[in-house]
Enzyme design. Structure first.
Site, PDB file in Angstrom:
ATOM      1  N   LYS A  11      28.514  -0.809   9.705  1.00 42.14           N
ATOM      2  CA  LYS A  11      29.913  -0.742   9.272  1.00 42.14           C
ATOM      3  C   LYS A  11      30.722  -1.551  10.287  1.00 42.14           C
ATOM      4  CE  LYS A  11      29.626   3.966   7.351  1.00 42.14           C
ATOM      5  NZ  LYS A  11      29.948   5.387   7.625  1.00 42.14           N
ATOM      6  N   ARG A  63      33.180   1.738   3.814  1.00 45.13           N
ATOM      7  CA  ARG A  63      33.823   2.957   4.310  1.00 45.13           C
ATOM      8  C   ARG A  63      34.375   3.736   3.123  1.00 45.13           C
ATOM      9  NH1 ARG A  63      34.392   3.301   9.870  1.00 45.13           N
ATOM     10  NH2 ARG A  63      34.176   5.475   9.264  1.00 45.13           N
ATOM     11  N   GLU A 109      34.705   8.290  -2.938  1.00 42.73           N
ATOM     12  CA  GLU A 109      34.010   7.034  -3.202  1.00 42.73           C
ATOM     13  C   GLU A 109      33.662   6.880  -4.669  1.00 42.73           C
ATOM     14  OE1 GLU A 109      30.869   6.117  -0.537  1.00 42.73           O
ATOM     15  OE2 GLU A 109      32.160   6.320   1.217  1.00 42.73           O
TER      16      GLU A 109
HETATM   17  P1  PGA Z   1      33.174   7.198   6.078  1.00 39.82           P
HETATM   18  O1  PGA Z   1      31.996   7.600   5.084  1.00 39.82           O
HETATM   19  O2  PGA Z   1      33.722   5.889   5.735  1.00 39.82           O
HETATM   20  O3  PGA Z   1      34.141   8.329   5.828  1.00 39.82           O
HETATM   21  O4  PGA Z   1      32.594   7.205   7.456  1.00 39.82           O
HETATM   22  C1  PGA Z   1      30.974   6.829   4.670  1.00 39.82           C
HETATM   23  C2  PGA Z   1      29.644   7.397   5.069  1.00 39.82           C
HETATM   24  O5  PGA Z   1      29.523   8.527   5.585  1.00 39.82           O
HETATM   25  O6  PGA Z   1      28.635   6.703   4.936  1.00 39.82           O
HETATM   26 ZN    ZN Z   2      27.357   8.624   6.158  1.00 39.99          ZN
END
Ligand code: PGA
Ligand code: ZN
Length: 423
Positions: free
Chosen positions: A346, A375, A214
């Site tokens: 999400k 994500r 990220e």
């Molecule tokens: P993910 O991570 O998109 O891999 O679920 C984001 C998070 O953990 O907040």
């Molecule tokens: Zn998370």
């Protein structure tokens, strides 16, 4: 009334290099909107399913050509000519056409693409900014007005560990959270300045400055506490005050270091039982300016979730992500048992925007705060920035203040603050 003239979907590549869906909806007056959806790579069996081709000869099995053809050949012909204001009806029809609990037949990627297109098209047809339309949509369904007062406070990812980085530390994200008293523009500026200073501090300590999924740095530190020390030092070096101007947050994603009922972290030379681990968390809160802890416990370690949330200071946000994964049932459980004080929104863990708004309504009725989150596999679509403003999310969590797929969303928030909120 605007109606759907055409929908056309196709594959694009997401921020991790895997295919995902982008699509264009053309209205009867030939104006159009485009949207794309994030991907889910480390997908849990507890969340809605991204439909992948599983053809090893294409994109190592990660292609989404079947999902694309579901949009183009199955769904589009059925809703051509429909009003773009039929969000509720079309979302419900999509869920019913799928017919599974986890969207595994049509795929959550297929369904969310169509649902987001409709929201964007309806906003366009009303010539309303997307966040205002989403706000109105919520009000029309739940008869509750959410005053559009603020840009949600951003949570910026700065150091990556765990499953999101090739680093040595266990916790997935070390975050900085500017005080909610700052405007978004000021918060963003401070985050970028701290991020650049952090690079210098890491270089000075001979730590690597490679980045993780990220956009946060993924340094080769010895312990998790080292990351908190370095962040505190960086903030102070920029003449900002920890705990007043800037707070710290951690997404611990603790399921990844929970084994046989114990927590194994680099900071301790033996696995911690649940009580020892809670003591460790309490000392972290005491020693650093922590405002938010996400997934401090493994997703099924409910005893610890309840014990911790019931006892720690109400000033700390205890955020559920992996223990809820946008499930209405698990959200209900968390609320009944007081297991968290906040949770992540999400959309691609559930399906339609109507279902997202339903969870928002449940949370609002229970005084549970919510945080719209990106994500790790993202596109450059800034839809969730408008969603966050429209539902007045407490915080947003879109990743580091760098990289296109992250800043497209932060920049949209900045634009809303500058040009649109309050007008
Ligand atoms: P993910 O991570 O998109 O891999 O679920 C984001 C998070 O953990 O907040
Ligand atoms: Zn998370």
């Amino acid at each position: 009334m605007s109606t759907i003239k055409n929908i056309h979907a196709y594959e694009i590549i997401d921020s991790k290099g895997n295919p995902t869906i982008e699509a264009r909806l053309t209205l009867d007056n030939d104006s159009y909107v485009i949207t794309s959806v994030p991907g889910a790579i480390f997908q849990s069996t507890k969340e809605a399913v991204d439909l992948r081709d599983e053809d090893p000869n294409r994109f190592t099995g990660m292609g989404v050509s079947h999902a694309v053809s579901y949009v183009n050949d199955l769904i589009a012909p059925k809703i051509k000519g429909a009003s773009v204001h039929k969000q509720l009806e079309i979302d419900m029809w999509l869920s019913q056409a799928d017919g599974t609990r986890n969207k595994s037949r049509l795929g959550v990627n297929t369904i969310l693409t169509v649902s987001q297109l409709l929201v964007k098209a309806a906003a366009l047809s009303e010539q309303a900014p997307l966040f205002k339309y989403i706000n109105k949509l919520y009000q029309s369904i739940y008869k509750e007005e959410i005053p559009l007062e603020k840009i949600p406070t951003p949570i910026f990812n700065t150091i990556n560990g765990g499953a999101h980085a090739n680093s040595t530390i266990d916790f997935q994200e070390f975050q900085i959270i500017p005080s909610s008293s700052f405007t978004f523009g000021t918060a963003y500026q401070k985050a970028v300045e701290i991020f650049f200073e952090l690079k210098k501090v890491l270089e000075y300590r001979n730590a690597t400055t490679a980045v993780g999924e990220e956009g946060g740095f993924s340094p080769n530190l010895t312990t998790n506490l080292d990351a908190l020390e370095i962040l505190t030092e960086t903030i102070t070096q920029k003449k900002m005050r920890c705990g007043l101007d800037i707070f710290l947050g951690i997404d611990m994603a603790a399921s990844h270091y929970y084994k046989n009922g114990q927590y194994l972290i680099k900071d301790k030379n033996h696995p911690l039982n649940k009580n020892e681990y809670i003591d460790f968390l309490s000392s972290v809160i005491q020693n650093y300016s922590i405002l938010a802890l996400e997934d401090p416990f493994a997703e099924d370690d409910w005893d610890s979730w309840k014990k911790f949330s019931g006892h720690i200071s109400s000033n700390i946000y205890v955020i559920g992500d992996e223990n809820i994964r946008m499930s209405k049932d698990r959200l209900g459980y968390v609320i009944r048992e007081n297991a968290c004080t906040s949770f992540l929104i999400k959309p691609n863990q559930i399906g339609t925007i109507t279902e997202v708004l339903e969870l928002v309504n449940i949370a609002r009725r229970s005084n549970l705060t919510y945080i719209v989150a990106a994500r790790s596999s993202e596109t450059n679509d800034s839809f969730i920035a408008d969603l966050a403003v429209g539902i007045q999310s407490e915080f947003v969590k879109f990743g580091a203040p760098t990289r296109g797929e992250r800043v497209s969303k932060y920049n949209r928030l900045w634009q809303i603050e500058r040009d649109e909120l309050g007008k």
